[in-house]
Each structure stands twice: as C-alpha cells, then as structure tokens.
Design a protein around this motif. Structure first.
Motif, PDB file in Angstrom:
ATOM      1  N   ASN A 135       0.854  -1.193   0.000  1.00  9.45           N
ATOM      2  CA  ASN A 135       0.000   0.000   0.000  1.00  9.45           C
ATOM      3  C   ASN A 135       0.893   1.246   0.000  1.00  9.45           C
ATOM      4  OD1 ASN A 135       0.990   0.129   2.620  1.00  9.45           O
ATOM      5  ND2 ASN A 135      -0.906  -0.595   3.552  1.00  9.45           N
ATOM      6  N   VAL A 136       0.253   2.428   0.085  1.00  6.21           N
ATOM      7  CA  VAL A 136       1.048   3.659  -0.015  1.00  6.21           C
ATOM      8  C   VAL A 136       1.973   3.838   1.195  1.00  6.21           C
ATOM      9  CG1 VAL A 136      -0.472   4.906  -1.585  1.00  6.21           C
ATOM     10  CG2 VAL A 136      -0.931   4.996   0.870  1.00  6.21           C
ATOM     11  N   GLU A 137       1.575   3.301   2.351  1.00  5.12           N
ATOM     12  CA  GLU A 137       2.443   3.398   3.528  1.00  5.12           C
ATOM     13  C   GLU A 137       3.727   2.584   3.309  1.00  5.12           C
ATOM     14  OE1 GLU A 137      -1.496   4.664   4.546  1.00  5.12           O
ATOM     15  OE2 GLU A 137      -0.860   2.715   3.757  1.00  5.12           O
ATOM     16  N   PHE A 138       3.559   1.368   2.797  1.00  7.60           N
ATOM     17  CA  PHE A 138       4.718   0.526   2.507  1.00  7.60           C
ATOM     18  C   PHE A 138       5.585   1.188   1.432  1.00  7.60           C
ATOM     19  CE2 PHE A 138       6.827  -2.723  -0.069  1.00  7.60           C
ATOM     20  CZ  PHE A 138       7.566  -3.382   0.904  1.00  7.60           C
ATOM     21  N   LEU A 139       4.938   1.760   0.434  1.00  9.71           N
ATOM     22  CA  LEU A 139       5.661   2.431  -0.648  1.00  9.71           C
ATOM     23  C   LEU A 139       6.501   3.582  -0.095  1.00  9.71           C
ATOM     24  CD1 LEU A 139       5.870   2.131  -3.726  1.00  9.71           C
ATOM     25  CD2 LEU A 139       4.015   3.798  -3.934  1.00  9.71           C
ATOM     26  N   ALA A 140       5.924   4.331   0.838  1.00  8.71           N
ATOM     27  CA  ALA A 140       6.654   5.447   1.437  1.00  8.71           C
ATOM     28  C   ALA A 140       7.874   4.958   2.222  1.00  8.71           C
ATOM     29  CB  ALA A 140       5.717   6.246   2.346  1.00  8.71           C
ATOM     30  N   GLU A 141       7.729   3.836   2.913  1.00 11.82           N
ATOM     31  CA  GLU A 141       8.879   3.253   3.636  1.00 11.82           C
ATOM     32  C   GLU A 141       9.984   2.856   2.657  1.00 11.82           C
ATOM     33  OE1 GLU A 141       7.346  -0.052   5.797  1.00 11.82           O
ATOM     34  OE2 GLU A 141       5.978   1.183   7.018  1.00 11.82           O
ATOM     35  N   GLN A 142       9.586   2.254   1.538  1.00  9.48           N
ATOM     36  CA  GLN A 142      10.547   1.854   0.520  1.00  9.48           C
ATOM     37  C   GLN A 142      11.229   3.078  -0.101  1.00  9.48           C
ATOM     38  OE1 GLN A 142      11.119  -1.777  -0.645  1.00  9.48           O
ATOM     39  NE2 GLN A 142      10.645  -1.529   1.522  1.00  9.48           N
ATOM     40  N   VAL A 150       7.107   9.768  -2.108  1.00  7.26           N
ATOM     41  CA  VAL A 150       5.780   9.222  -2.405  1.00  7.26           C
ATOM     42  C   VAL A 150       4.752  10.313  -2.105  1.00  7.26           C
ATOM     43  CG1 VAL A 150       4.024   7.511  -1.784  1.00  7.26           C
ATOM     44  CG2 VAL A 150       6.427   6.828  -1.975  1.00  7.26           C
ATOM     45  N   GLU A 151       3.949  10.634  -3.089  1.00  2.00           N
ATOM     46  CA  GLU A 151       2.923  11.657  -2.929  1.00  2.00           C
ATOM     47  C   GLU A 151       1.559  11.034  -3.179  1.00  2.00           C
ATOM     48  OE1 GLU A 151       3.767  15.316  -4.928  1.00  2.00           O
ATOM     49  OE2 GLU A 151       5.932  15.042  -4.733  1.00  2.00           O
ATOM     50  N   VAL A 152       0.644  11.270  -2.255  1.00  2.00           N
ATOM     51  CA  VAL A 152      -0.699  10.696  -2.346  1.00  2.00           C
ATOM     52  C   VAL A 152      -1.686  11.791  -2.741  1.00  2.00           C
ATOM     53  CG1 VAL A 152      -2.528   9.479  -1.112  1.00  2.00           C
ATOM     54  CG2 VAL A 152      -0.132   8.963  -0.612  1.00  2.00           C
ATOM     55  N   VAL A 153      -2.421  11.536  -3.817  1.00  3.19           N
ATOM     56  CA  VAL A 153      -3.389  12.510  -4.341  1.00  3.19           C
ATOM     57  C   VAL A 153      -4.791  11.950  -4.189  1.00  3.19           C
ATOM     58  CG1 VAL A 153      -4.146  13.750  -6.404  1.00  3.19           C
ATOM     59  CG2 VAL A 153      -1.708  13.360  -6.017  1.00  3.19           C
ATOM     60  N   ASP A 154      -5.695  12.718  -3.638  1.00  2.95           N
ATOM     61  CA  ASP A 154      -7.088  12.302  -3.511  1.00  2.95           C
ATOM     62  C   ASP A 154      -7.731  12.341  -4.890  1.00  2.95           C
ATOM     63  OD1 ASP A 154      -9.692  11.805  -2.906  1.00  2.95           O
ATOM     64  OD2 ASP A 154      -9.978  13.507  -1.562  1.00  2.95           O
ATOM     65  N   LEU A 155      -8.114  11.157  -5.406  1.00  6.03           N
ATOM     66  CA  LEU A 155      -8.678  11.102  -6.753  1.00  6.03           C
ATOM     67  C   LEU A 155     -10.199  11.179  -6.749  1.00  6.03           C
ATOM     68  CD1 LEU A 155      -9.936   8.023  -6.988  1.00  6.03           C
ATOM     69  CD2 LEU A 155      -7.604   7.416  -7.441  1.00  6.03           C
ATOM     70  N   TYR A 156     -10.803  11.332  -5.586  1.00 11.54           N
ATOM     71  CA  TYR A 156     -12.257  11.220  -5.523  1.00 11.54           C
ATOM     72  C   TYR A 156     -12.950  12.528  -5.883  1.00 11.54           C
ATOM     73  CZ  TYR A 156     -11.108   6.760  -3.618  1.00 11.54           C
ATOM     74  OH  TYR A 156     -10.585   5.500  -3.462  1.00 11.54           O
ATOM     75  N   VAL A 157     -13.604  12.485  -7.041  1.00  5.59           N
ATOM     76  CA  VAL A 157     -14.389  13.596  -7.545  1.00  5.59           C
ATOM     77  C   VAL A 157     -15.836  13.139  -7.508  1.00  5.59           C
ATOM     78  CG1 VAL A 157     -14.731  15.148  -9.511  1.00  5.59           C
ATOM     79  CG2 VAL A 157     -12.498  14.084  -9.142  1.00  5.59           C
ATOM     80  N   THR A 158     -16.749  14.038  -7.235  1.00  5.32           N
ATOM     81  CA  THR A 158     -18.165  13.670  -7.269  1.00  5.32           C
ATOM     82  C   THR A 158     -18.939  14.661  -8.126  1.00  5.32           C
ATOM     83  OG1 THR A 158     -18.627  14.937  -5.258  1.00  5.32           O
ATOM     84  CG2 THR A 158     -18.132  12.607  -4.978  1.00  5.32           C
ATOM     85  N   GLY A 159     -20.074  14.201  -8.593  1.00  2.00           N
ATOM     86  CA  GLY A 159     -20.963  15.045  -9.391  1.00  2.00           C
ATOM     87  C   GLY A 159     -22.351  14.432  -9.352  1.00  2.00           C
ATOM     88  N   GLU A 160     -23.128  14.648 -10.384  1.00  2.28           N
ATOM     89  CA  GLU A 160     -24.485  14.099 -10.432  1.00  2.28           C
ATOM     90  C   GLU A 160     -24.488  12.617 -10.808  1.00  2.28           C
ATOM     91  OE1 GLU A 160     -27.003  16.423 -12.909  1.00  2.28           O
ATOM     92  OE2 GLU A 160     -26.511  18.308 -11.926  1.00  2.28           O
ATOM     93  N   ALA A 161     -23.473  12.186 -11.545  1.00  2.00           N
ATOM     94  CA  ALA A 161     -23.435  10.798 -12.034  1.00  2.00           C
ATOM     95  C   ALA A 161     -23.509   9.802 -10.884  1.00  2.00           C
ATOM     96  CB  ALA A 161     -22.167  10.564 -12.844  1.00  2.00           C
ATOM     97  N   GLY A 162     -24.334   8.781 -11.055  1.00  2.00           N
ATOM     98  CA  GLY A 162     -24.447   7.732 -10.042  1.00  2.00           C
ATOM     99  C   GLY A 162     -25.050   8.218  -8.746  1.00  2.00           C
ATOM    100  N   GLY A 163     -25.793   9.309  -8.797  1.00  2.00           N
ATOM    101  CA  GLY A 163     -26.430   9.825  -7.587  1.00  2.00           C
ATOM    102  C   GLY A 163     -25.452  10.418  -6.599  1.00  2.00           C
TER     103      GLY A 163
END
Length: 315
Positions: A135-142, A150-163
């Motif tokens: 996971n990203v924690e293990f990746l950061a240790e490596q 290691v940079e973590v970006v929040d990919l969660y976008v929301t809109g009308e799609a899928g309610g």
C-alpha cells in the motif's frame, strides 16, 4: 510520447523519473488528477513522467473469467495520457509469475532498477504486489530506503453521475451498462467511446434507407445497454453525427448483439474493413420490436431527427 511493452523496452540509459502506477481504465477525471499531479511534479524536478499499467487486467489473471468490461483499450488510454503531458507509458504484461512478485520485489524490479523513480504519485487506496499486500504506507517506507518521494493525491471527484457517488471506473462501467452514457461522460470528461473494425452485417439498414457501419468491437469492450443513442462516428479522420443502435435487432429475430452507427445525412460511405470509433452522447430510447416494417421505418426516421437535435444542441 514513448510507449513500452515490458521492462525490456525501457531504454538502457533511462534516467530518473516520476512514476504513477494503475490500471487507469477510462482515464476518468479522478485518474486525471493523479496523472496531472505526476506530470506537474516531473516538470518541477526536470525529469520525465511515466505511467505504469498492466495487460491483461490483473483480475483476469488472479481470478480467470472476471475480466471487467473495458472503458478504453490501451492505445486509447495512452493517447489520453499523452494529452495530459505524460512522457512514457509502460504496459507490463500481467502474468501469473508477475502476480507473485512481492511488493518489495516490485519496487526494486520496476521502480528502482528500471524507472529510477525520483517520485511516485498514487491515490490513497493504491495496492500492489502479491495478493495486493503493498500500500502507499509501505511504498513510502521503501522510498526512504531507495531515495524516492511518495505523494498521495485524492482522486475522488463527485458530481451528479451515479447519484453523487465518487467517480470511479467501476461506477462508469455500471452507468454504461445501464445506458446512462451522459452520466458516464460526466465521469470521463468526454463521451464514452467504442472502437472496432467495420464488418459486413445483414445489410438491412442499407435496404431500409439507413445504411449503418456494423462495428466489430474489441474484446472486453464496455458496451452500453441495448437501445438507440445519439453520438458521433469517427472514421478516416472525420467526425460525423450519428444515430447508433445497440442490440440484437429483435425486429428480424436477431440473436447476435451488435453496435451499428448510421452517419446522419451522409450518402455513399464505404467503411468496410476500416477501424472506426463511436462516441455515445445521449440515450434516445430502448430496443423495441415494432408491429410492422412501416412502423419501424417511422420510428427510425424519428430517431434520426431526435439524434440530429441532440447533437446540434451539444455542439
């Protein structure tokens, strides 16, 4: 943009780079956030930006028969990534042997030895290695061991799609399967596209005055629900307004599911044998069996007019 198929394709003198890893099916708006961040970081550091992805989809190797419908083939994903400024795409053949690589071995063999990562950009739920143990924690240790950030970006976008659900490839596939191509387009940031070679069908459309391009779609393509759609047909560098039919053609007791596109107001098109693309703009109606051929023809004329209006309004 460079395109590599396997680790052996990476140039021997490849220097340091910023890397992001994932299936990135569809390259939807959430994916775009991560990829753009990786490109921006690469520009800041003065190194290339590389996307690492897999073929076939890992689920098909780990759980045979579970390959998800694909929102975009690899060449299309690479084109979309190039538009975002990516310098190289590495497609790793995902084999049973590869699936058994431990997270630590994956880091060394791919990120350190071959891509010489200076930074790795991922979403918060990124998993990798055998049994998705990394996971990203293990990746950061490596990263501390092998000198990469290691940079973590929040990919969660929301809109009308899928309610209002967070945008994802899974949600996009569901909306496409339901025929909600407008919702899928909101997530993707562009219309959902289906590609393939034009093959000879029963040629009934030609006989009825609505000649269609019968598209033999690529394997595992995410195809919208049966029905009629407005959209565009891309062929020979031209983009043509189209009325699109998806289904088994119940009027003539068909059994094979097809994607057919009628280029509105175009006469004499010969597209047989050509690779074309069909973009879905809007759902018009479901698939129906009419009481007569005359009723079918009237419905088709009405469909074409409705598609023409929807496309004009979208322009």
């Amino acid at each position: 943009m460079q395109r590599w198929r396997g680790l052996e394709d990476i140039p021997q003198d490849w220097g340091r780079s910023v890397v992001t890893i994932g299936s990135y099916d569809g390259v939807h708006r959430g994916h775009q956030l991560i990829i753009r961040h990786a490109v921006d970081r690469a520009r800041e550091l003065g190194v290339p930006a590389v996307v690492v992805t897999f073929d076939p989809h890992p689920s098909e190797v780990v759980r045979p028969g579970s390959h998800p419908p694909l929102l975009a083939p690899h060449h299309r994903r690479a084109d979309l990534m190039a538009e975002l400024g990516v310098d190289a795409v590495l497609i790793l053949p995902f084999t049973t042997e590869f699936s058994k690589l431990s997270p630590a071995d994956f880091v060394v063999k791919v990120l350190v030895d071959k891509l010489h990562a200076k930074a790795v950009v991922e979403g918060p739920n990124f998993r990798f290695g055998h049994r998705a143990a990394g996971n990203v924690e293990f990746l950061a240790e490596q990263g501390k061991v092998y000198d990469f950030e290691v940079e973590v970006v929040d990919l969660y976008v929301t809109g009308e799609a899928g309610g209002g659900e967070p945008f994802s490839s899974t949600l996009t596939r569901r909306l496409v399967a339901e025929g909600d191509v407008a919702g899928a387009a909101e997530i993707l940031g562009r219309p959902h596209r289906v590609e393939g070679v034009v093959v000879r069908g029963a040629q009934r459309g030609r006989e009825l005055g609505f000649p269609t391009a019968n598209v033999e779609t690529l394997p595992h393509t995410a195809i919208p629900a049966d029905g009629v759609y407005a959209g565009w047909l891309h062929a020979q560098g031209e983009i043509m307004p189209a009325a699109i039919s998806v289904g088994t053609n119940p009027q003539f007791d068909g059994t094979e599911r097809t994607v057919e596109a009628y280029a509105i107001d175009r006469v004499g098109l010969d597209l047989y044998g050509l690779h074309v693309a069909v973009d879905f703009l809007a759902y018009v109606r479901g698939q129906e069996k009419f009481e007569s051929l005359d009723a079918l023809l009237k419905a088709m004329a009405k469909d074409v007019q409705r598609c023409r209006e929807l496309i004009e309004n979208a322009s």
